[in-house]
Enzyme design. Structure first.
Site, PDB file in Angstrom:
ATOM      1  N   GLY A  55      63.234  -3.417  28.659  1.00  0.00           N
ATOM      2  CA  GLY A  55      64.282  -3.770  29.031  1.00  0.00           C
ATOM      3  C   GLY A  55      65.105  -3.661  27.810  1.00  0.00           C
ATOM      4  N   SER A  56      66.321  -4.276  27.103  1.00  0.00           N
ATOM      5  CA  SER A  56      67.106  -3.922  25.961  1.00  0.00           C
ATOM      6  C   SER A  56      67.087  -3.988  25.091  1.00  0.00           C
ATOM      7  CB  SER A  56      68.017  -5.565  27.059  1.00  0.00           C
ATOM      8  OG  SER A  56      68.663  -5.272  28.028  1.00  0.00           O
ATOM      9  N   THR A  57      66.138  -4.088  24.614  1.00  0.00           N
ATOM     10  CA  THR A  57      65.554  -3.796  23.373  1.00  0.00           C
ATOM     11  C   THR A  57      66.192  -2.650  22.635  1.00  0.00           C
ATOM     12  OG1 THR A  57      63.583  -3.579  24.270  1.00  0.00           O
ATOM     13  CG2 THR A  57      63.857  -5.626  22.823  1.00  0.00           C
TER      14      THR A  57
ATOM     15  N   LYS B   9      67.637  -0.464  24.021  1.00  0.00           N
ATOM     16  CA  LYS B   9      69.588  -0.066  23.749  1.00  0.00           C
ATOM     17  C   LYS B   9      69.552   0.392  22.565  1.00  0.00           C
ATOM     18  CE  LYS B   9      71.636  -2.738  27.838  1.00  0.00           C
ATOM     19  NZ  LYS B   9      71.747  -4.431  28.148  1.00  0.00           N
TER      20      LYS B   9
END
Length: 729
Positions: free
Chosen positions: A310-312, A314
């Site tokens: 997921g967004s980690t 990013k």
């Protein structure tokens, strides 16, 4: 004439007898000569027979190596214990007035069963077996000295004890998938590592017993002129880990609370030092107690579980774009959705977006569209892959633990290349994220993670093996790392940031939230708010990070709450307590200026030894601490925690006021408080379950002795609540 005949007969008899003796002597002489020459009788070596009859051997036991934390606190060790046995063979009794075997099965079972917590019928069944000697399974092993004395006082005929050793894990459920367990083999009696570090470090931890051979007479007394042969035992090597027992306990306790409240399918937590790569804590749920070996999963998820993060992810796409000079945080883009081959990529608010916003705001809001544009248009997916490689996501980290999994970078279809930028389509392990994050927190230099500090020979303190911090690349510059930290700090501090729940009073936190969909075996992704992996990758203090903490919670039962709630319960507790424990000064002013509250930011425990109990009690209460007086003396002779130890408000402090100490009622105590008692009195503490103490093996007011085994059963927070309610009443 008759006299002459008689003499003749006597002479003949004497001659015959002499001849007989001569033949016998000759035969013996020949036999003696043969034995002297060959050293055998009937093919059996006399020297070996003499050694068997008159030479005895006694084993000198060696110890398996200990596993210790970075401060030398024991995590695993060999411990002396007792095993309960029953003699059933009536031949062992020579004096009927003093029977040495079990005489009355029913009476023995009724008296023994309550003490070893078994059903009377089960004890009767064991005592009725057709055997000379029986054991009582798990209930009869690892008997404490206190319980042994209680059983001995019953004077039950035939009930006896065998001194034994066991592999003991004093912290119970504690980094269990990292440590693993060792088990005594039934056939050889040797203790062998079966899982985790106990298994992979077997060649270092394994011990070799020694022995002494000596000569004895037929009464089994050692001969005074015995020529002893001594072979010294070889103890196993001691293994020192990078794990910090205090920080590990913060992680374990906070995970227990989340399990009690949200019942997630999985929890993964790691704490690391970004400057060295040392792993300071590592835990997961479900876990197990290595003393009980109640294992449901044998996989160390921190290193062996690759999933879409997921967004980690990013964080690393952002770092790559800044390093390449293509990121302008003040530039505008249209949020909501992004057109790419296949279905459009939407922002997490059902594709509505927030209208035209800056890229910095897109980072704060965790916009998938922002990172799709960065990966597809600004950075380019080919250059993104180069940075995935630089950050170590395309290979294993090489951490010194078994069974590390590799990542699965899905880079075939263009859409998958783009979605990899924000943590979907491709799978990585938590330990890969930790290694990559060291570059963000350590001025661009990426450090290899490790858990084994050193291996030491306990006999002469020589270091057999030592791990040194190792840089494994510099994917970004120091300038880029500072800029990334500044932007990630706004994810937490900004009112628009998804990281608001991860604010920690007194410290600036830089980090990124993650909400990853879970792939369904039947295709696509699971639906429903609970069916996600909620995570946070955070570093603090922001300007010079001392710690990286990664937490992931999979499929919690949220019941309408945000996914960040269980994650922040773990992250905030671990990060704040760890920074205080490490005496890292707060980096910003506290919102609450009440001085009594600032005490919570790190109380250094004063020396209380030599004070009167009432004086010590008053001083601790003034500091907002909870004193526990042990013993009835007029002067404090020992304390735990020790002097200068940083502790937090409301923490228990144990004060010993006499050599003789009675067992307190520990109902409602945390596991950490139980360990304090174990350290102060030198008890071997075993724990089962999670939460707070609901049951203790040593009864209240029993006199404690060094080496006693204290077993506690921990249950949910309800026990704590009930205890607090009783105290209020």
């Amino acid at each position: 004439m008759k006299l002459t005949q008689k003499n003749t007969n006597m002479n003949r008899g004497a001659a015959l007898l002499s001849l007989l003796f001569a033949l016998l002597f000759f035969t013996i002489f020949i036999r003696f000569f043969y034995i002297q020459a060959t050293g055998t009788v009937h093919g059996e070596a006399l020297a070996a027979k003499a050694e068997e009859l008159y030479e005895s051997q006694r084993t000198i036991e060696a110890e398996r190596g200990k596993i210790l934390d970075n401060k030398g606190e024991v995590i695993a060790e060999d411990k002396a214990s007792y095993k309960l046995v029953a003699i059933l063979d009536d031949k062992m009794t020579t004096n009927p007035k003093k029977p040495q075997h079990v005489v009355d099965i029913q009476e023995t079972a009724q008296k023994l069963a309550p003490l070893i917590e078994m059903e009377v019928s089960k004890v009767e069944e064991i005592l009725s077996k057709d055997s000379d000697q029986v054991e009582f399974g798990a209930a009869g092993r690892d008997i404490s000295h206190t319980l042994k004395e209680e059983i001995a006082k019953l004077e039950l005929p035939g009930i006896s004890f065998i001194r034994d050793t066991q592999r003991f894990y004093p912290n119970g459920l504690f980094a269990s998938h990292l440590i693993g367990y060792a088990q005594k083999q039934e056939d050889t009696g040797e203790t062998v590592g079966m899982m985790g570090l106990e298994k992979t470090l077997e060649k270092y931890l394994h011990e070799e017993d020694g022995y002494v051979k000596y000569e004895e007479d037929h009464y089994n007394w050692k001969l005074p002129n015995s020529n002893d042969e001594i072979i010294a035992p070889t103890n196993g090597k001691d293994v020192y880990l990078t794990i910090d027992q205090k920080i590990q306990t913060f992680l374990e306790d906070s995970m227990n609370q989340v399990v009690d409240e949200f019942s997630p399918e999985k929890i993964i937590g790691v704490v690391a030092d970004p400057k060295t790569g040392k792993i300071l804590a590592m835990a997961q749920r479900p876990s197990f107690d290595p003393n009980l070996r109640n294992i449901t999963s044998y996989t160390n998820d921190v290193i062996s579980y690759a999933f879409e993060p997921g967004s980690t992810m990013k964080v690393f796409t952002l770092a790559a774009a800044i390093e390449e000079g293509v990121y302008n945080g003040n530039a505008m883009y249209q949020s909501g959705s992004y057109d790419v081959e296949g279905p459009d990529i939407n922002d997490h608010n059902s594709g509505r977006g927030w209208g035209p916003i800056t890229y910095n705001e897109g980072v704060q809001r965790s916009s998938n569209v922002a990172f799709s544009i960065i990966a597809d248009k600004l950075l380019g997916v080919d250059r993104l892959y180069q940075y995935l490689n630089k950050f170590g996501f395309t290979s294993k980290t090489g951490i010194d633990l078994p069974n590390e999994a590799t990542s699965k970078i899905n880079y075939e279809m263009h859409r998958d290349k783009v979605t990899t930028a924000f943590g979907q389509a491709s799978a990585v392990t938590p330990i890969q994220q930790i290694q990559a994050a060291t570059a963000i927190a350590n001025n661009g230099k990426m450090m290899k993670p490790y858990v084994i500090e050193k291996i030491v020979n306990p006999d002469d303190d020589t270091v057999v093996k030592e791990t040194k911090p190792k840089a494994v690349g510099q994917p970004i510059s120091e300038k880029t790392s500072k800029e990334v930290l500044d932007i990630l700090e706004t994810v937490v501090s900004s009112e628009k940031g998804t990281g608001k729940p991860f604010r920690i009073e007194g410290y600036k936190v830089a980090g990124k939230t993650g909400t990853a969909q879970i792939y369904s075996p039947s295709g696509g992704y699971l639906s429903g708010n609970d069916n996600h992996v909620f995570s946070f990758l955070g570093m603090a203090p922001k300007d010079d990070p001392e710690l990286i903490v990664y937490v992931a919670v999979q499929k919690p039962k949220l019941e309408g709450k945000a996914g960040s709630v269980p994650v922040s319960m773990i992250f905030n507790t671990v990060m704040k307590n760890s920074l205080q424990y490490m005496q890292i000064d707060p980096t910003e002013e506290m919102e609450n200026t009440d001085k009594s509250k600032t005490v919570e930011e790190g109380i250094k425990l004063p020396s209380l030894v030599g004070m009167k109990p009432t004086e010590a009690e008053h001083q601790l209460e003034e500091l907002g601490l909870e004193p526990i007086i042990l013993g009835s003396g007029q002067e404090i002779i020992a304390q735990y925690p020790e002097v200068e130890t940083p502790i937090i408000v409301n923490e228990k402090v144990l004060l010993q006021a006499s050599e003789s100490v009675k067992m307190p009622n520990m109902t409602g105590w945390s596991k950490r408080d139980v360990m304090k008692l174990g350290n102060l009195i030198d008890l071997s503490v075993k724990s089962e379950g999670s939460g707070y103490v609901a049951k203790q093996s040593i009864k209240k007011d029993s006199v404690l002795k060094k080496g006693d085994v204290l077993s506690v059963t921990l249950k949910t927070t309800e026990v704590k609540k009930q205890t607090e309610e009783k105290e209020e009443d």
